[in-house]
Design a protein around this motif. Structure first.
Motif, PDB file in Angstrom:
ATOM      1  N   ASP A  69      51.737  28.998 -70.752  1.00  0.00           N
ATOM      2  CA  ASP A  69      50.937  30.202 -70.585  1.00  0.00           C
ATOM      3  C   ASP A  69      51.589  31.386 -70.465  1.00  0.00           C
ATOM      4  O   ASP A  69      52.517  31.217 -71.166  1.00  0.00           O
ATOM      5  CB  ASP A  69      50.964  29.661 -69.105  1.00  0.00           C
ATOM      6  CG  ASP A  69      50.382  29.714 -67.747  1.00  0.00           C
ATOM      7  OD1 ASP A  69      49.148  30.534 -67.497  1.00  0.00           O
ATOM      8  OD2 ASP A  69      50.183  28.886 -66.217  1.00  0.00           O
ATOM      9  N   GLY A  70      50.709  31.800 -69.825  1.00  0.00           N
ATOM     10  CA  GLY A  70      50.858  33.480 -70.067  1.00  0.00           C
ATOM     11  C   GLY A  70      50.177  34.398 -70.690  1.00  0.00           C
ATOM     12  O   GLY A  70      49.066  33.672 -71.303  1.00  0.00           O
ATOM     13  N   GLY A  71      50.412  35.981 -70.263  1.00  0.00           N
ATOM     14  CA  GLY A  71      49.551  36.277 -71.568  1.00  0.00           C
ATOM     15  C   GLY A  71      48.706  37.162 -70.851  1.00  0.00           C
ATOM     16  O   GLY A  71      47.393  37.271 -71.303  1.00  0.00           O
ATOM     17  N   ILE A  72      48.174  36.968 -69.427  1.00  0.00           N
ATOM     18  CA  ILE A  72      47.314  36.694 -68.865  1.00  0.00           C
ATOM     19  C   ILE A  72      47.169  38.214 -67.586  1.00  0.00           C
ATOM     20  O   ILE A  72      47.232  37.956 -66.458  1.00  0.00           O
ATOM     21  CB  ILE A  72      46.240  35.937 -68.214  1.00  0.00           C
ATOM     22  CG1 ILE A  72      48.092  35.219 -67.138  1.00  0.00           C
ATOM     23  CG2 ILE A  72      46.120  34.756 -69.043  1.00  0.00           C
ATOM     24  CD1 ILE A  72      47.493  34.154 -66.089  1.00  0.00           C
ATOM     25  N   ALA A  73      48.172  39.057 -68.448  1.00  0.00           N
ATOM     26  CA  ALA A  73      48.774  40.477 -67.486  1.00  0.00           C
ATOM     27  C   ALA A  73      47.325  40.936 -66.804  1.00  0.00           C
ATOM     28  O   ALA A  73      47.681  41.816 -65.379  1.00  0.00           O
ATOM     29  CB  ALA A  73      49.735  41.581 -68.120  1.00  0.00           C
ATOM     30  N   VAL A  76      46.704  38.416 -63.161  1.00  0.00           N
ATOM     31  CA  VAL A  76      47.881  38.822 -62.527  1.00  0.00           C
ATOM     32  C   VAL A  76      47.318  40.503 -61.675  1.00  0.00           C
ATOM     33  O   VAL A  76      48.264  40.040 -61.030  1.00  0.00           O
ATOM     34  CB  VAL A  76      49.416  38.802 -63.628  1.00  0.00           C
ATOM     35  CG1 VAL A  76      50.290  38.839 -62.391  1.00  0.00           C
ATOM     36  CG2 VAL A  76      48.903  37.385 -64.028  1.00  0.00           C
ATOM     37  N   PHE A  88      53.162  46.154 -61.994  1.00  0.00           N
ATOM     38  CA  PHE A  88      53.141  46.307 -60.375  1.00  0.00           C
ATOM     39  C   PHE A  88      53.187  48.041 -59.776  1.00  0.00           C
ATOM     40  O   PHE A  88      54.682  47.817 -60.559  1.00  0.00           O
ATOM     41  CB  PHE A  88      53.248  45.576 -59.969  1.00  0.00           C
ATOM     42  CG  PHE A  88      52.425  43.969 -59.768  1.00  0.00           C
ATOM     43  CD1 PHE A  88      51.700  43.962 -59.340  1.00  0.00           C
ATOM     44  CD2 PHE A  88      53.152  43.671 -60.950  1.00  0.00           C
ATOM     45  CE1 PHE A  88      50.915  42.791 -59.242  1.00  0.00           C
ATOM     46  CE2 PHE A  88      52.687  42.072 -61.112  1.00  0.00           C
ATOM     47  CZ  PHE A  88      51.683  41.547 -60.120  1.00  0.00           C
TER      48      PHE A  88
ATOM     49  N   VAL B  46      53.504  35.711 -67.521  1.00  0.00           N
ATOM     50  CA  VAL B  46      53.551  35.375 -66.185  1.00  0.00           C
ATOM     51  C   VAL B  46      52.220  34.844 -65.882  1.00  0.00           C
ATOM     52  O   VAL B  46      51.171  34.781 -66.134  1.00  0.00           O
ATOM     53  CB  VAL B  46      53.507  36.962 -65.828  1.00  0.00           C
ATOM     54  CG1 VAL B  46      53.070  36.284 -63.794  1.00  0.00           C
ATOM     55  CG2 VAL B  46      54.412  38.267 -65.078  1.00  0.00           C
ATOM     56  N   SER B  47      52.918  33.478 -65.048  1.00  0.00           N
ATOM     57  CA  SER B  47      52.128  32.010 -64.959  1.00  0.00           C
ATOM     58  C   SER B  47      51.254  32.932 -63.391  1.00  0.00           C
ATOM     59  O   SER B  47      51.937  33.253 -62.616  1.00  0.00           O
ATOM     60  CB  SER B  47      52.323  30.921 -65.216  1.00  0.00           C
ATOM     61  OG  SER B  47      52.806  30.465 -64.077  1.00  0.00           O
ATOM     62  N   PHE B  48      50.660  32.117 -63.087  1.00  0.00           N
ATOM     63  CA  PHE B  48      49.885  31.966 -61.495  1.00  0.00           C
ATOM     64  C   PHE B  48      51.448  31.824 -60.487  1.00  0.00           C
ATOM     65  O   PHE B  48      51.139  32.314 -59.474  1.00  0.00           O
ATOM     66  CB  PHE B  48      48.005  31.985 -61.316  1.00  0.00           C
ATOM     67  CG  PHE B  48      46.947  32.498 -62.151  1.00  0.00           C
ATOM     68  CD1 PHE B  48      47.416  33.967 -61.868  1.00  0.00           C
ATOM     69  CD2 PHE B  48      46.388  31.987 -62.436  1.00  0.00           C
ATOM     70  CE1 PHE B  48      46.332  34.311 -62.675  1.00  0.00           C
ATOM     71  CE2 PHE B  48      44.916  32.516 -63.040  1.00  0.00           C
ATOM     72  CZ  PHE B  48      45.491  34.063 -62.985  1.00  0.00           C
ATOM     73  N   ALA B  51      53.395  34.583 -60.229  1.00  0.00           N
ATOM     74  CA  ALA B  51      53.780  35.772 -59.221  1.00  0.00           C
ATOM     75  C   ALA B  51      52.736  35.361 -58.029  1.00  0.00           C
ATOM     76  O   ALA B  51      52.457  36.251 -57.335  1.00  0.00           O
ATOM     77  CB  ALA B  51      52.376  36.054 -60.124  1.00  0.00           C
ATOM     78  N   PHE B  53      50.642  33.411 -56.702  1.00  0.00           N
ATOM     79  CA  PHE B  53      49.106  33.458 -56.088  1.00  0.00           C
ATOM     80  C   PHE B  53      49.435  32.055 -55.288  1.00  0.00           C
ATOM     81  O   PHE B  53      50.321  30.689 -55.831  1.00  0.00           O
ATOM     82  CB  PHE B  53      48.533  33.008 -57.778  1.00  0.00           C
ATOM     83  CG  PHE B  53      47.911  34.338 -57.814  1.00  0.00           C
ATOM     84  CD1 PHE B  53      49.031  35.551 -57.627  1.00  0.00           C
ATOM     85  CD2 PHE B  53      46.720  34.481 -57.943  1.00  0.00           C
ATOM     86  CE1 PHE B  53      48.320  36.793 -58.890  1.00  0.00           C
ATOM     87  CE2 PHE B  53      46.451  35.938 -58.747  1.00  0.00           C
ATOM     88  CZ  PHE B  53      47.608  36.623 -59.429  1.00  0.00           C
TER      89      PHE B  53
END
Lengths: 95, 483
Positions: A69-73, A76, A88, B46-48, B51, B53
């Motif tokens: 998972d990750g790589g979805i800045a 997010v 943020f 960062v995964s959900f 974060a 969510f």
């Protein structure tokens, strides 16, 4: 057990919920109602009974140590009220 | 001799316990599949789940659990086959869930201990517990005048919180405990112990008391990020408390901040309300249940730890306990030493590693892992000394050349013609020349000024460009001067 108005205000503050003075009394009575229900449960004798932390009688499942998972800045950050580049941004927290 | 703080009313004793937050070495986070790698672009790992969510559920990483168990075993601690996760509730911008998943009531590891040595005295510092928890994100406060920036890459990374008993009695013991703990963690491979990158941070609990008294009120100094600062924080916080008590005041239980620039601690008023964390069992997570056989399996694969290795170095190689402690502090150093010492004079190996090699590493700013001189090269040099190819003095020059060029010592000796001269004819010739040039000193020596012998040895060696065999030179000189 019953809560006094000061405790109600403190709980609200810890939960970061704004409570106006005229809301304290109704909240106090609602919370005390809930506590009354819990107190009824206290009447049951649970000596020697382990606390139940879930309805399923099973242990925690584990996963492998792999990066999946990750790589979805962008996703997010999508709902962020404010951002600065990939960060943020929040009102300044002063220590 | 025990450490005390001198006050106007007499001596005060320090009581200190440490809470160490050690980042677990793993690929992915404690409850998500995002990477733990240091230094990535903000919010790219960062995964959900991390974060916070809504609706995202945590799934525990088996390796993080194994790392906590390995650490527990390394601390000779009780492993709890059933442990549970709780929510520690507080609000902060870098904590998106609004709570930290931790283990307050049922930690994965129970009581253990760490042995430390200060001024030649061994003491056992109790470990109360070790539990798994999530790290928070990182806040940057200095990038913008009115805003703080938040990077959640660290959010959800697994931490081990290792809590000591209040057994520490001096800044030196606090330092020794942290160094030993870090060494154990590094040996185990469960935390890299890198305090600069924040992989290991300490909260320092300090109180003071007169001898024989029960504990007095303690203060907690938060987030101290180097061993030196921890030692200093213990010292200045104890001093402050002694002054408060002696001036008729009372120490308040509170959270304080260590300021390394001013060398003081000060109250963190923002934390006044923070102690009410309203812990409760995390309903998203079932109890963590371990198989005894799995724990036993992890135990069989533990490496030899610093204390055991040190004892073995003393018995197997005949090293002093001090030298052995220096060599085992870092696993890489111990491996290097053993590789050099294998089949050779271990004391000579130890002396070269701790003396010339450490000196060269310091000078070149390198670590043992990227040493300019390999263990094989240093070993070969010891062999050249042992078989009399070079003498000890030339060895120093050869070693420096090895540091500079990275060449093997045999090649250096051949290329530079540093082979030791054992030809007695050449030695005698050098001696005759020195004696002829220093008639007055020969007289004095024969007249009883025997200290001059060293002078003659030095002159002969100089004449032979340092390459004379010292034993042969000594012997021949003695005979010639006595004649």
């Amino acid at each position: 057990m019953s809560l006094d108005p000061a405790t109600v205000k403190r709980i609200a503050q810890l939960a970061r919920i704004r409570v106006t003075d005229d809301q304290v009394a109704p909240l106090q009575s609602q919370l005390n109602g809930i506590l009354g229900w819990i107190e009824q449960l206290q009447e049951v004798n649970v000596d020697g009974v382990a606390p139940l932390t879930g309805a399923a009688d099973m242990a925690l499942r584990m996963r492998e140590d792999r990066v999946t998972d990750g790589g979805i800045a962008e996703k997010v950050l999508a709902n962020a009220p404010d951002r600065a580049g990939e960060f943020f941004a929040v009102p300044k927290v002063v220590e | 001799m025990s450490y005390t703080v001198a006050g106007a009313e007499g001596e005060w004793e320090i009581v200190c316990g440490l809470e160490v937050h050690a980042q677990v070495t793993s690929q992915a986070k404690l409850f998500s599949g995002a990477s733990t790698e240091f230094g990535a672009e903000p919010n790219s790992q960062v995964s959900f789940v991390d974060a916070g969510f809504p609706g995202m559920l945590p799934v525990i990483n088996a390796e993080c659990v194994a790392q906590a168990v390995r650490t527990g075993l390394g601390l000779d601690a009780q492993i709890n086959l059933v442990s549970k996760f709780d929510r520690k509730n507080y609000f902060y911008a870098d904590l998106p869930q609004g709570y930290q998943i931790s283990q307050l009531y049922h930690p994965i590891v129970g009581a253990g201990h760490v042995e430390i040595e200060v001024e030649g005295e061994t003491r056992r510092i109790g470990v109360t517990r070790l539990h798994l928890e999530q790290d928070a994100g990182k806040s940057l406060h200095d990038q913008d005048p009115s805003r703080s920036f938040i990077d959640l890459n660290r959010s959800g990374v697994a931490l081990m919180e290792i809590v000591s008993e209040p057994d520490i009695r001096s800044p030196e013991e606090a330092g020794a405990y942290l160094r030993k703990l870090r060494s154990i963690l590094r040996y185990l491979g469960t935390c890299d112990g890198n305090m600069e990158e924040g992989s290991m941070r300490a909260d320092v609990n300090v109180s003071v008391r007169k001898h024989g008294e029960p504990f007095r009120t303690r203060c907690e100094v938060k987030n101290v990020n180097s061993i030196r600062y921890v030692m200093h924080a213990v010292e200045v916080e104890a001093r402050r408390q002694v002054d408060v008590w002696e001036s008729g005041g009372e120490v308040r239980q509170e959270t304080r901040l260590y300021d390394n620039v001013r060398g003081e601690t000060r109250s963190m008023r923002s934390k006044e309300n923070a102690h009410d964390y309203r812990y409760f069992p995390d309903p998203d997570l079932l109890p963590l249940v371990l198989e005894e056989a799995w724990v036993a399996e992890l135990k069989t694969h533990l490496p030899e730890l610093p204390d055991a290795k040190r004892a073995r170095f003393v018995s197997q190689y005949g090293l002093s306990p001090y030298d052995a402690a220096v060599l085992v502090a870092e696993q890489a150093t111990a491996v290097f030493f053993e590789s050099v010492a294998h089949g050779r004079d271990a004391k000579a190996a130890a002396n070269w590693v701790m003396g010339d090699l450490f000196g060269a590493l310091n000078r070149t700013g390198r670590t043992i892992e990227d040493s300019p001189v390999s263990a094989a090269a240093l070993g070969e040099m010891l062999d050249l000394m042992a078989d009399n190819t070079i003498n000890g003095r030339i060895a120093k020059d050869v070693f420096e050349a090895m540091v500079e060029t990275g060449d093997m010592p045999g090649a250096i000796v051949e290329a530079r013609g540093l082979r030791q001269v054992t030809d007695t004819g050449a030695i005698d010739a050098a001696i005759e020349a020195v004696i002829a040039a220093n008639g007055d000193k020969v007289e004095q020596y024969r007249g009883g000024k025997e200290k001059l012998f060293g002078f003659f040895v030095g002159q002969v060696m100089k004449a032979m460009a340092g390459k004379g065999n010292p034993a042969l030179v000594n012997e021949a000189l003695k005979t010639r001067l006595a004649a």
